[in-house]
Design an enzyme around this catalytic site. Structure first.
Site, PDB file in Angstrom:
ATOM      1  N   HIS A   1      -8.848  90.346  41.686  1.00 48.75           N
ATOM      2  CA  HIS A   1      -8.875  88.959  42.117  1.00 48.75           C
ATOM      3  C   HIS A   1     -10.104  88.248  41.561  1.00 48.75           C
ATOM      4  CE1 HIS A   1      -6.708  86.174  44.746  1.00 48.75           C
ATOM      5  NE2 HIS A   1      -7.867  85.560  44.842  1.00 48.75           N
TER       6      HIS A   1
ATOM      7  N   ARG B   1      -5.398  78.673  47.547  1.00 44.89           N
ATOM      8  CA  ARG B   1      -5.658  79.949  48.231  1.00 44.89           C
ATOM      9  C   ARG B   1      -6.462  79.689  49.506  1.00 44.89           C
ATOM     10  NH1 ARG B   1      -6.684  80.894  42.645  1.00 44.89           N
ATOM     11  NH2 ARG B   1      -5.221  82.372  41.708  1.00 44.89           N
TER      12      ARG B   1
ATOM     13  N   ARG C   1      -0.995  78.120  50.369  1.00 44.44           N
ATOM     14  CA  ARG C   1      -0.580  79.460  50.790  1.00 44.44           C
ATOM     15  C   ARG C   1      -1.300  79.831  52.082  1.00 44.44           C
ATOM     16  NH1 ARG C   1      -1.744  84.269  46.698  1.00 44.44           N
ATOM     17  NH2 ARG C   1      -3.875  83.917  47.380  1.00 44.44           N
TER      18      ARG C   1
ATOM     19  N   GLU D   1       6.835  88.361  45.607  1.00 44.86           N
ATOM     20  CA  GLU D   1       5.834  89.240  44.984  1.00 44.86           C
ATOM     21  C   GLU D   1       6.042  90.709  45.329  1.00 44.86           C
ATOM     22  OE1 GLU D   1       1.936  88.046  46.328  1.00 44.86           O
ATOM     23  OE2 GLU D   1       2.717  87.442  48.276  1.00 44.86           O
TER      24      GLU D   1
ATOM     25  N   ASN E   1       1.240  88.796  39.892  1.00 45.31           N
ATOM     26  CA  ASN E   1       0.196  89.837  39.929  1.00 45.31           C
ATOM     27  C   ASN E   1       0.644  91.015  40.797  1.00 45.31           C
ATOM     28  OD1 ASN E   1      -1.216  87.855  38.557  1.00 45.31           O
ATOM     29  ND2 ASN E   1      -2.256  87.141  40.386  1.00 45.31           N
ATOM     30  N   ASP E   2       1.014  90.704  42.036  1.00 44.62           N
ATOM     31  CA  ASP E   2       1.465  91.772  42.934  1.00 44.62           C
ATOM     32  C   ASP E   2       2.856  92.266  42.565  1.00 44.62           C
ATOM     33  OD1 ASP E   2      -0.631  92.455  44.625  1.00 44.62           O
ATOM     34  OD2 ASP E   2      -0.284  90.762  45.966  1.00 44.62           O
TER      35      ASP E   2
ATOM     36  N   ARG F   1      -3.520  97.443  40.588  1.00 42.25           N
ATOM     37  CA  ARG F   1      -4.145  96.552  39.608  1.00 42.25           C
ATOM     38  C   ARG F   1      -5.654  96.474  39.763  1.00 42.25           C
ATOM     39  NH1 ARG F   1      -4.513  90.893  41.424  1.00 42.25           N
ATOM     40  NH2 ARG F   1      -3.658  90.649  43.513  1.00 42.25           N
TER      41      ARG F   1
ATOM     42  N   CYS G   1       3.318  81.313  40.312  1.00 46.57           N
ATOM     43  CA  CYS G   1       1.929  80.953  40.596  1.00 46.57           C
ATOM     44  C   CYS G   1       0.981  82.104  40.257  1.00 46.57           C
ATOM     45  CB  CYS G   1       1.749  80.529  42.052  1.00 46.57           C
ATOM     46  SG  CYS G   1       2.005  81.846  43.247  1.00 46.57           S
TER      47      CYS G   1
END
Length: 539
Positions: A188, A295, A331, A429, A452-453, A463, A500
């Site tokens: 992140h 976020r 989110r 995700e 990403n996830d 990751r 996103c």
């Protein structure tokens, strides 16, 4: 001239003097003291310096995140000046003939335990504040260097590693680049570096103790290299590269005000991802069509207690008003995995990426969730806000969320408080959410794919683990097929679908995503105009 290689996070070039963040705190050792008056005097000097540091932090927070968030530093100033606390430290020095550092540590533990044992929740929460204040005093007494980002000249940050909360609190205007010994290109923190539009390297094998503050360094995110004490010839070449970057940025600026539409007339929304209220300036500067991911968890990071409903309401309202009628997708709380917050008391987990995080915390601890939802529904009156829920795996979860939203709406109605239930969507995700996307699409207003996830869970690769970077393939056919499946099922149900995650900014896939029919790509503000250029040149 010393050169080290690492893994590139953002492909740019920067040059500047380094600031080394050495976070290895010295242990507090008990020492026998004969001159207690000198130790007491050291405490007075440390307290004065602590008040000064907290004043700087208060002014910075007041400017960037508002009065409510800044109040914690004002409270710490009061604590560090507290007569009982100071008298306890000095009494320990005089009665036990010990050094100031040890006396502060003991007094801090004593007061923290006292607060922790109280019945009142507010007073119990002050235990963490006391420990924070005591640690500040100990660092001052030990001479541990504290970087003041507000007064720092633009610099290259060198560190062992950086947490998301540390990165987000940095003054973006003062950071030219950062280089860390540890960290993954998919962490992140790496995502935040890309959002900040600064060259960055991770997994650089270097000895921090041998790097001096003020050393000139070149960070080359294209080659994945950092060079200390570069030659005059290299400095000259780097200055040319930096000038070229500026010229390319100026060319992209000519695309401001233009539509994100292909030559054949296909339109796609290009939004921006942000992590703080202050990042809205970057969104507007780069002419994004909206905010595809705010976020909200960064309202919770870098502090000692939960943000209040009012504090959250003001933040969401400010973003909505600043963006006028442009869409702002917020989110809900996504704490967990690499985003750790001590006051949540989540405990240690063997595999936090698969653990107690995101919507799971919200559904298990609805009081936290309801506070955020009340703030969001109230703020929705002031702009084009949408709400997005992370880490969904089932239709049942969405129904639970809807029930809680209705309870919150009923509460606000009974209190006569203005609110609006905005558009609500979910993040796709997890493989489960992709497989269930046909059913989920009938329960929500939109999908936003968190690549990403989704990549992490699809490929069974952590990751955060830098050893696996060579196996982490975001272009894997399985990942792309899942994106296509979710997009098709969204459109079948009549809702829109976007991305996103970091993959949305991958220019090698932009044309593929447009062909898939994706309605939106939300990326770091710095990537908005680059994607617009690609889209407008597409047939």
């Amino acid at each position: 001239m010393d050169k080290f290689t690492g893994k590139s996070v953002f492909k740019g070039v920067a040059m500047g003097n380094v600031v080394v963040l050495d976070k290895k705190d010295k242990p507090v050792v008990r020492e026998k003291i004969t001159d207690t008056d000198s130790e007491v005097a050291r405490v007075d000097v440390a307290v004065a310096e602590g008040i000064k540091q907290l004043g700087v932090l208060y002014d910075k927070a007041l400017k960037e995140v508002g009065e409510a968030s800044a109040a914690i530093f004002e409270a710490h100033q009061m604590m560090i000046e507290d007569m009982d606390y100071n008298d306890s430290i000095k009494n320990i020095i005089r009665t036990e003939n010990v050094n100031a550092e040890f006396a502060v540590a003991v007094a801090g533990d004593n007061f923290a335990e006292m607060f922790a044992a109280m019945d009142d929740d507010y007073m119990r929460a002050r235990a963490a504040d006391i420990r924070d204040v005591s640690n500040r005093l100990i660092n001052i007494l030990q001479g541990n260097e504290v970087v003041d980002f507000s007064s720092m000249e633009p610099s290259v940050i060198i560190a062992d590693d950086l947490t998301p909360s540390e990165t987000v609190q940095m003054d973006k205007e003062k950071i030219l680049a950062f280089v860390t010994v540890h960290g993954s290109t998919n962490s992140h923190t790496a995502i935040l570096a890309r959002m900040m539009n600064i060259p960055a390297l991770v997994s650089v094998d270097m000895d921090l103790s041998k790097i001096k503050n003020g050393t000139l360094a070149v960070v080359d995110g294209i080659k994945g290299e950092v060079t200390f004490d570069p030659s005059a010839e290299m400095q000259c070449e780097v200055k040319k590269q930096i000038q070229k970057q500026k010229e390319q940025a100026e060319l992209l600026n000519q695309l401001k005000g233009k539509e994100n539409v292909t030559k054949s007339g296909k339109k796609i929304n290009i939004y921006a991802n942000i992590g703080a209220v202050s990042d809205v300036a970057l969104v507007l500067e780069n002419d994004a069509s909206g905010i595809g991911l705010f976020r909200s968890e960064f309202l919770y990071l870098g502090r000692e207690d939960f943000p209040s409903e009012e504090e959250q309401f003001r933040a969401y309202k400010q973003v909505a008003q600043n963006m006028a009628d442009k869409k702002v997708i917020i989110r809900t709380l996504d704490i967990g995995a690499d985003k750790k917050v001590d006051y949540f008391n989540l405990g240690e987990e063997d595999n936090p990426a698969l653990g107690y995080r995101a919507i799971r915390i919200c559904l298990k601890q609805p009081d936290i969730f309801k506070t955020q939802l009340r703030a969001l529904l109230r703020a929705a009156v002031y702009g084009n806000i949408s709400i997005m829920y992370p880490m969904i795996i089932s239709v049942d979860e969405v129904k639970q969320i809807k029930k809680i939203v209705k309870e919150v709406a009923d509460e606000l109605t009974s209190l006569g408080i203005d609110f609006r239930i905005p558009e609500q969507g979910i993040m796709i995700e997890t493989p489960a959410s992709v497989i269930m996307s046909e059913e989920l699409a009938h329960e929500v207003d939109f999908f936003s794919i968190g690549t990403n996830d989704l990549t992490q869970y699809t490929l069974a690769i952590d990751r955060q683990n830098s050893k696996l970077d060579d196996f982490y393939d975001s272009h894997h056919p399985a990942v792309l097929r899942m994106i296509k499946m979710a997009t098709d099922n969204a459109h079948k149900a009549g809702i829109w679908c976007g991305i996103c995650g970091e993959l949305g900014a991958d220019t090698e896939l932009t044309e593929e995503f447009v062909k898939m029919g994706l309605d939106e790509l939300s990326v770091s503000p710095s990537m908005v105009l680059k994607l617009r250029k690609i889209v407008r040149e597409m047939d």
